[in-house]
Scaffold this motif. Structure first.
Motif, PDB file in Angstrom:
ATOM      1  N   HIS A  79       0.841  -1.206   0.000  1.00  0.00           N
ATOM      2  CA  HIS A  79       0.000   0.000   0.000  1.00  0.00           C
ATOM      3  C   HIS A  79       0.875   1.255   0.000  1.00  0.00           C
ATOM      4  O   HIS A  79       0.619   2.207  -0.734  1.00  0.00           O
ATOM      5  CB  HIS A  79      -0.912   0.021   1.228  1.00  0.00           C
ATOM      6  CG  HIS A  79      -2.092  -0.893   1.128  1.00  0.00           C
ATOM      7  ND1 HIS A  79      -2.969  -0.841   0.080  1.00  0.00           N
ATOM      8  CD2 HIS A  79      -2.548  -1.866   1.952  1.00  0.00           C
ATOM      9  CE1 HIS A  79      -3.912  -1.762   0.252  1.00  0.00           C
ATOM     10  NE2 HIS A  79      -3.678  -2.398   1.379  1.00  0.00           N
ATOM     11  N   LEU A  80       1.913   1.253   0.847  1.00  0.00           N
ATOM     12  CA  LEU A  80       2.772   2.439   0.940  1.00  0.00           C
ATOM     13  C   LEU A  80       3.562   2.650  -0.345  1.00  0.00           C
ATOM     14  O   LEU A  80       3.804   3.783  -0.758  1.00  0.00           O
ATOM     15  CB  LEU A  80       3.708   2.330   2.149  1.00  0.00           C
ATOM     16  CG  LEU A  80       2.999   2.390   3.507  1.00  0.00           C
ATOM     17  CD1 LEU A  80       3.993   2.212   4.641  1.00  0.00           C
ATOM     18  CD2 LEU A  80       2.257   3.709   3.685  1.00  0.00           C
ATOM     19  N   GLU A  85       2.450   1.993  -3.281  1.00  0.00           N
ATOM     20  CA  GLU A  85       1.486   2.640  -4.193  1.00  0.00           C
ATOM     21  C   GLU A  85       1.401   4.139  -3.929  1.00  0.00           C
ATOM     22  O   GLU A  85       1.327   4.939  -4.856  1.00  0.00           O
ATOM     23  CB  GLU A  85       0.087   2.044  -4.002  1.00  0.00           C
ATOM     24  CG  GLU A  85      -0.150   0.747  -4.718  1.00  0.00           C
ATOM     25  CD  GLU A  85      -1.567   0.217  -4.447  1.00  0.00           C
ATOM     26  OE1 GLU A  85      -1.871  -0.856  -4.952  1.00  0.00           O
ATOM     27  OE2 GLU A  85      -2.339   0.889  -3.726  1.00  0.00           O
ATOM     28  N   VAL A  86       1.381   4.492  -2.628  1.00  0.00           N
ATOM     29  CA  VAL A  86       1.318   5.912  -2.267  1.00  0.00           C
ATOM     30  C   VAL A  86       2.538   6.631  -2.826  1.00  0.00           C
ATOM     31  O   VAL A  86       2.421   7.688  -3.456  1.00  0.00           O
ATOM     32  CB  VAL A  86       1.264   6.090  -0.729  1.00  0.00           C
ATOM     33  CG1 VAL A  86       1.368   7.566  -0.371  1.00  0.00           C
ATOM     34  CG2 VAL A  86      -0.019   5.510  -0.164  1.00  0.00           C
ATOM     35  N   TYR A 102       2.358   7.129  -6.526  1.00  0.00           N
ATOM     36  CA  TYR A 102       1.436   8.231  -6.848  1.00  0.00           C
ATOM     37  C   TYR A 102       2.095   9.580  -6.576  1.00  0.00           C
ATOM     38  O   TYR A 102       2.058  10.489  -7.410  1.00  0.00           O
ATOM     39  CB  TYR A 102       0.139   8.102  -6.046  1.00  0.00           C
ATOM     40  CG  TYR A 102      -0.782   9.285  -6.245  1.00  0.00           C
ATOM     41  CD1 TYR A 102      -1.556   9.403  -7.393  1.00  0.00           C
ATOM     42  CD2 TYR A 102      -0.853  10.303  -5.299  1.00  0.00           C
ATOM     43  CE1 TYR A 102      -2.372  10.498  -7.595  1.00  0.00           C
ATOM     44  CE2 TYR A 102      -1.669  11.406  -5.489  1.00  0.00           C
ATOM     45  CZ  TYR A 102      -2.431  11.500  -6.640  1.00  0.00           C
ATOM     46  OH  TYR A 102      -3.238  12.586  -6.837  1.00  0.00           O
ATOM     47  N   LEU A 103       2.711   9.706  -5.395  1.00  0.00           N
ATOM     48  CA  LEU A 103       3.313  10.986  -5.021  1.00  0.00           C
ATOM     49  C   LEU A 103       4.459  11.360  -5.953  1.00  0.00           C
ATOM     50  O   LEU A 103       4.647  12.525  -6.286  1.00  0.00           O
ATOM     51  CB  LEU A 103       3.814  10.932  -3.567  1.00  0.00           C
ATOM     52  CG  LEU A 103       2.747  10.995  -2.481  1.00  0.00           C
ATOM     53  CD1 LEU A 103       3.376  10.807  -1.112  1.00  0.00           C
ATOM     54  CD2 LEU A 103       1.998  12.328  -2.527  1.00  0.00           C
TER      55      LEU A 103
END
Lengths: 323, 323
Positions: free
Chosen positions: B224-225, B227-228, B231-232
């Protein structure tokens, strides 16, 4: 008085309490809330505000009524009011979903809400400290959560204030012992039946042994992640405003715009949409993918989940509640 | 053959190796790289590609030359080439900064780079597995890192492939034991002197004891992190393109645009700027704040750090290298 001063300055610096506000303190009688009570009494010398204790008797332990007695005596001695409640009286409003901790949390919330209303108070002070923050973070990691789930507790969220987030359990106990201040001991805090206790008593000490700067550095990591989540929340809201419009007073999504965005942000936008529409949902990955698949499906015109339906027409979508 | 099949399918599914590519395998002789060698040999039945082992003798242990012998025999037996190197020959290019692990990592990188060039290879296969991923994550948390620091290893990054990221150490050892496949044992893996070993041997087992789903769920959190961060990173790049322009072939920042953005993103943009300009820097919070303060300061026109300078004129800023 070092620890009291440190927290008082934090409360003043962060403007957690304004003069003449009415503050309810969630008071279990354990070391954390006893310490916070002493901080707040100390602070009243500088800021005028009223203080009211709120104690919930969970009735889990044979000794829990002693804690209620302790609370009443503490309030009497310090000359303020205490509101007592029995968990039993609030339990019927909630369904037990298998997690005793979540059940207890819901009951506490309902009790505090009632006390806030009854006493017409402005703020609810809770005694969560740095160790609680760290434990919650590790529990969330262990549950395989997203960045929103890793979001940490903040010193101020709505009417809730948490003045002890920068204080460790060790500092709290040191202060209480140094000043011979009595407090109740909750034996359930030691029970290995609770994940939080296993993390507190086993996992975190092992991490601290692996690296002595573990606690301090992990709290920095938590703060960094909280910043990320704050940024993403704002970013999500801005993008949502761009892809939605009010049509006949109905919040409506432009599906083509939504689909042109990164999948990661699409998922956050769907969750934001459901929250804005006050849809009761369990934000599982499965549900979010189901909704995105429906929105992309050119044939399907309606998708019902429990008592709400997503409708689609001409590349726009909206939510209706079925009553 | 279950574990071999699982990894082979992963390599094919993720297109980690294309037909006729030249692959170098970082081969320590330990269980992970021996297992990966077996996977790759197995895979050669389906995809034609060439394989070359690269073994670096760190010379830390009296027995390390035995490992080099093991590597040569393994290559001979399986009929492919092995490139051997001595850490000593690469060490002079690096300064020892106090971390033996980082020093060794730099040396390994330089050695692999040389082998890749010498053999004109396309890919470097490394045997990092799920347990390595988890350990790295916890080391980063313990160092108080940002989301960029928590970014996990990916199956493919540039010319590096990591086919074992979904395989646990336990699965690897089980396969090797089941097939009586010999491997070298690195005694330094047990030394409590290294943070990674203390995390592997103490902290992670304690977490696993606290919750049996710890490993599986933490890996989900890591994904999940990641993916973050993906995105960032994309978001940062897009915003950077919006606030920068080429002026006389010089990458130039519009300071007013930069300052109108969230502080969280401002910091990422400054780091992105320095990376784009290939400025050698240690991305400390202190340095980033220093740069932001300089950019906001209406009087200062130049700010020098080591051998590079940020210049400012008419609300635009650019970087010059001093040679």
């Amino acid at each position: 008085m070092v620890a009291l001063e440190k927290v008082s300055l934090f409360i003043i610096g962060q403007k957690l309490i304004q003069p003449n506000q009415k503050v309810v303190l969630g008071f279990s009688g354990g070391p954390d809330s006893v310490f916070l009570a002493h901080v707040l009494i100390h602070l009243q010398q500088n800021i005028p505000f009223s203080l009211n204790l709120a104690h919930l008797d969970h009735g889990w332990r044979a000794t829990s009524s002693n804690d209620a007695q302790f609370c009443l005596q503490f309030a009497k001695k310090n000359n303020f009011h205490a509101s007592l409640g029995l968990a039993h009286d609030f339990a019927s409003a909630f369904k037990f979903n298998g997690s005793k901790e979540e059940f207890a949390r819901n009951i506490r919330k309902a009790f505090f809400k009632k006390v806030m209303l009854d006493t017409q108070s402005d703020l609810l002070a809770l005694a969560h400290h740095a160790d609680d923050q760290l434990e919650t973070f590790f529990i969330r990691i262990m549950r395989g959560t997203t960045i929103s789930g890793l979001k940490s507790m903040l010193p101020k969220e709505g009417h809730i204030i948490r003045p002890l987030l920068n204080v460790s359990k060790k500092e709290i106990l040191h202060f209480l012992d140094e000043h011979n201040i009595p407090y109740c001991i909750d034996e359930t805090n030691k029970s290995e039946l609770f994940l939080r206790n296993r993390i507190r008593n086993k996992a975190i000490p092992a991490c601290q042994e692996a690296d002595e700067r573990f606690t301090q550095n992990s709290l920095r990591t938590i703060n960094h992640l909280a910043e990320v989540e704050t940024y993403l929340a704002k970013n999500t809201q801005e993008i949502f405003n761009n892809i939605s419009l009010l049509f006949d007073n109905q919040l409506t999504i432009d599906i083509q715009k939504l689909m042109s965005i990164d999948l990661f942000m699409q998922r956050r936008l769907v969750i934001y949409w459901l929250c804005t529409e006050k849809v009761p949902f369990n934000p599982s990955e499965k549900l979010i993918h189901e909704i995105l698949r429906f929105l992309q499906n050119k044939k399907a015109m309606a998708h019902t989940v429990h008592n709400w339906t997503i409708h689609k027409k001409n590349l726009f979508a909206w939510i209706n509640h079925l009553n």
